[in-house]
Design a protein around this motif. Structure first.
Motif, mmCIF file in Angstrom:
data_model
loop_
_atom_site.group_PDB
_atom_site.id
_atom_site.type_symbol
_atom_site.label_atom_id
_atom_site.label_comp_id
_atom_site.label_asym_id
_atom_site.label_seq_id
_atom_site.Cartn_x
_atom_site.Cartn_y
_atom_site.Cartn_z
ATOM 1 N N HIS A 72 3.133 -40.642 13.339
ATOM 2 C CA HIS A 72 3.188 -39.178 13.433
ATOM 3 C C HIS A 72 1.915 -38.555 12.871
ATOM 4 N N PHE A 73 1.158 -39.321 12.087
ATOM 5 C CA PHE A 73 -0.111 -38.857 11.531
ATOM 6 C C PHE A 73 -1.319 -39.469 12.231
ATOM 7 N N VAL A 74 -1.226 -40.750 12.591
ATOM 8 C CA VAL A 74 -2.395 -41.488 13.093
ATOM 9 C C VAL A 74 -2.268 -41.810 14.575
ATOM 10 N N HIS A 75 -3.334 -41.530 15.296
ATOM 11 C CA HIS A 75 -3.397 -41.901 16.710
ATOM 12 C C HIS A 75 -3.919 -43.320 16.868
ATOM 13 N N SER A 76 -5.021 -43.643 16.199
ATOM 14 C CA SER A 76 -5.625 -44.966 16.355
ATOM 15 C C SER A 76 -6.688 -45.201 15.288
ATOM 16 N N PHE A 77 -7.061 -46.473 15.136
ATOM 17 C CA PHE A 77 -8.165 -46.881 14.281
ATOM 18 C C PHE A 77 -9.240 -47.499 15.172
ATOM 19 N N TRP A 78 -10.486 -47.384 14.741
ATOM 20 C CA TRP A 78 -11.507 -48.116 15.479
ATOM 21 C C TRP A 78 -12.745 -48.386 14.650
ATOM 22 N N LEU A 134 -2.845 -33.853 14.731
ATOM 23 C CA LEU A 134 -3.031 -32.590 14.021
ATOM 24 C C LEU A 134 -2.091 -32.385 12.835
ATOM 25 N N LEU A 135 -0.908 -32.991 12.873
ATOM 26 C CA LEU A 135 0.023 -32.836 11.751
ATOM 27 C C LEU A 135 -0.600 -33.342 10.453
ATOM 28 N N ALA A 136 -1.515 -34.298 10.568
ATOM 29 C CA ALA A 136 -2.137 -34.888 9.383
ATOM 30 C C ALA A 136 -3.045 -33.915 8.650
ATOM 31 N N VAL A 137 -3.572 -32.935 9.350
ATOM 32 C CA VAL A 137 -4.539 -32.024 8.737
ATOM 33 C C VAL A 137 -3.948 -31.330 7.518
ATOM 34 N N GLU A 138 -2.780 -30.765 7.687
ATOM 35 C CA GLU A 138 -2.139 -30.025 6.597
ATOM 36 C C GLU A 138 -1.627 -30.942 5.496
ATOM 37 N N TYR A 139 -1.067 -32.099 5.880
ATOM 38 C CA TYR A 139 -0.367 -32.932 4.900
ATOM 39 C C TYR A 139 -1.226 -34.032 4.282
ATOM 40 N N ASN A 192 6.460 -37.925 2.510
ATOM 41 C CA ASN A 192 6.771 -37.139 3.704
ATOM 42 C C ASN A 192 7.942 -36.181 3.477
ATOM 43 N N GLU A 193 8.395 -36.086 2.238
ATOM 44 C CA GLU A 193 9.577 -35.282 1.938
ATOM 45 C C GLU A 193 9.378 -33.808 2.254
ATOM 46 N N ASN A 194 8.127 -33.335 2.135
ATOM 47 C CA ASN A 194 7.866 -31.915 2.339
ATOM 48 C C ASN A 194 7.418 -31.567 3.751
ATOM 49 N N LEU A 195 7.562 -32.504 4.675
ATOM 50 C CA LEU A 195 7.178 -32.233 6.055
ATOM 51 C C LEU A 195 8.033 -31.106 6.638
ATOM 52 N N ASP A 196 7.386 -30.164 7.278
ATOM 53 C CA ASP A 196 8.081 -29.090 7.974
ATOM 54 C C ASP A 196 8.627 -29.667 9.275
ATOM 55 N N ASN A 197 9.947 -29.784 9.382
ATOM 56 C CA ASN A 197 10.551 -30.408 10.562
ATOM 57 C C ASN A 197 10.240 -29.648 11.848
ATOM 58 N N ARG A 198 10.063 -28.354 11.741
ATOM 59 C CA ARG A 198 9.727 -27.559 12.921
ATOM 60 C C ARG A 198 8.345 -27.944 13.441
ATOM 61 N N LYS A 238 6.802 -30.821 12.785
ATOM 62 C CA LYS A 238 6.877 -32.212 13.251
ATOM 63 C C LYS A 238 7.442 -32.278 14.665
ATOM 64 N N LYS A 239 8.495 -31.498 14.937
ATOM 65 C CA LYS A 239 9.084 -31.486 16.267
ATOM 66 C C LYS A 239 8.102 -30.922 17.284
ATOM 67 N N LEU A 240 7.371 -29.879 16.894
ATOM 68 C CA LEU A 240 6.382 -29.281 17.789
ATOM 69 C C LEU A 240 5.346 -30.318 18.204
ATOM 70 N N PHE A 241 4.792 -31.030 17.233
ATOM 71 C CA PHE A 241 3.761 -32.014 17.562
ATOM 72 C C PHE A 241 4.335 -33.221 18.293
ATOM 73 N N ASP A 242 5.552 -33.598 17.972
ATOM 74 C CA ASP A 242 6.200 -34.684 18.728
ATOM 75 C C ASP A 242 6.283 -34.316 20.206
ATOM 76 N N LEU A 243 6.668 -33.076 20.492
ATOM 77 C CA LEU A 243 6.774 -32.615 21.881
ATOM 78 C C LEU A 243 5.402 -32.541 22.545
ATOM 79 N N ILE A 244 4.418 -32.072 21.816
ATOM 80 C CA ILE A 244 3.061 -31.960 22.366
ATOM 81 C C ILE A 244 2.538 -33.331 22.765
ATOM 82 N N TYR A 245 2.683 -34.317 21.860
ATOM 83 C CA TYR A 245 2.129 -35.641 22.136
ATOM 84 C C TYR A 245 2.969 -36.426 23.134
ATOM 85 N N THR A 246 4.277 -36.286 23.062
ATOM 86 C CA THR A 246 5.139 -36.991 24.015
ATOM 87 C C THR A 246 4.886 -36.506 25.439
ATOM 88 N N SER A 247 4.674 -35.210 25.585
ATOM 89 C CA SER A 247 4.424 -34.637 26.911
ATOM 90 C C SER A 247 2.950 -34.739 27.315
#
Length: 254
Positions: free
Chosen positions: A16-22, A83-88, A135-141, A143-152
């Motif tokens: 949910h934070f990392v796309h890839s390493f290289w 992008l979720l990683a930027v804030e957290y 990850n306890e303080n993750l804003d679920n809203r 997280k869901k937004l970015f999950d939808l963005i990346y899944t789609s």
């Protein structure tokens, strides 16, 4: 003597934070001209150009293709973040590094020279640090937004995303502009472009990621890369590192 590129995916616990390493190493004996493509990622990079010092930088979102020079002897390890990683993980806005980068402190990450001995060590150290952040303080809203963005893969409209997370389009766009320097729609367009890399690297020169038609596909590829899909696919002299890296990633995960 060659240009070495390695890529790897993160494990599910930090995806949910990392796309890839290289990793990249220029062993050609000459400087290389390259093009940085918009790919929807925020890059944390460690760069060594022949000394004992590793420069630590963060690169914000790219909205246009940028020309860079990779000096002979350069070694680089990088983590591409969602992008979720930027804030957290970084705790600050990156709008000031849109289409660019800046040096950052190593105080939080605490990387040592030994962590750059090989690609596996770098991936392991980076993953351990991220897992150690609660990850306890993750804003679920969010997280869901970015999950939808990346899944789609950026294909959902702003209206659809807003309705799914019960967050107004205006508030989402304010968040995106304040945190990342671009609107949600602009980011989705970039993500859709980046999601086409795999198909283009395989020579599939027709729209797969919800482009309106072939003309729209070609127009968007040229907008964000400066070249046609065909030229991007050929990737002469490994000019486009993202295309070269995803080909390597495909081979490693077949």
């Amino acid at each position: 003597m060659d240009l070495i590129i390695e890529s790897a995916l993160p494990d599910a616990s930090i995806s949910h934070f990392v796309h890839s390493f290289w990793r990249l190493e220029n062993k050609t004996g000459k400087d290389i001209q390259s093009t940085v493509l918009p790919n929807g990622m925020v890059d944390l990079a460690f760069i060594n150009t022949g000394s004992d010092y590793w420069e630590m930088t963060i690169r914000g979102l790219d909205t246009i293709p940028s020309q860079i020079i990779i000096p002979a002897g350069t070694k680089m390890f990088s983590a591409g973040f969602k992008l979720l990683a930027v804030e957290y993980l970084f705790g600050d806005s990156i709008k000031d590094v849109l289409n660019g980068g800046k040096d950052i402190s190593n105080e939080v990450w605490n990387f040592e020279t030994i962590d750059f001995n090989d690609f596996k060590s770098f991936c392991s150290k980076t993953s351990e640090i991220i897992k150690g952040i609660s990850n306890e303080n993750l804003d679920n809203r969010k997280k869901k937004l970015f999950d939808l963005i990346y899944t789609s893969k950026g294909s959902m409209t702003v209206k659809q995303l807003s309705e799914n997370v019960f967050w107004s389009s205006r508030q989402i766009n304010r968040y995106f502009n304040q945190q990342f320097g671009i609107s949600l729609k602009a980011y989705c367009n970039i993500l859709r472009f980046g999601s086409s890399f795999k198909d283009i690297s395989e020579g599939k020169l027709f729209p797969e990621q919800n482009f309106t038609d072939q003309n729209h596909f070609i127009k968007e590829i040229k907008k964000y890369s400066g070249v046609t899909p065909k030229e991007l696919s050929k990737n002469k002299d490994n000019r486009f590192m993202d295309i070269a890296a995803i080909k390597k990633l495909n081979l490693e995960n077949d």
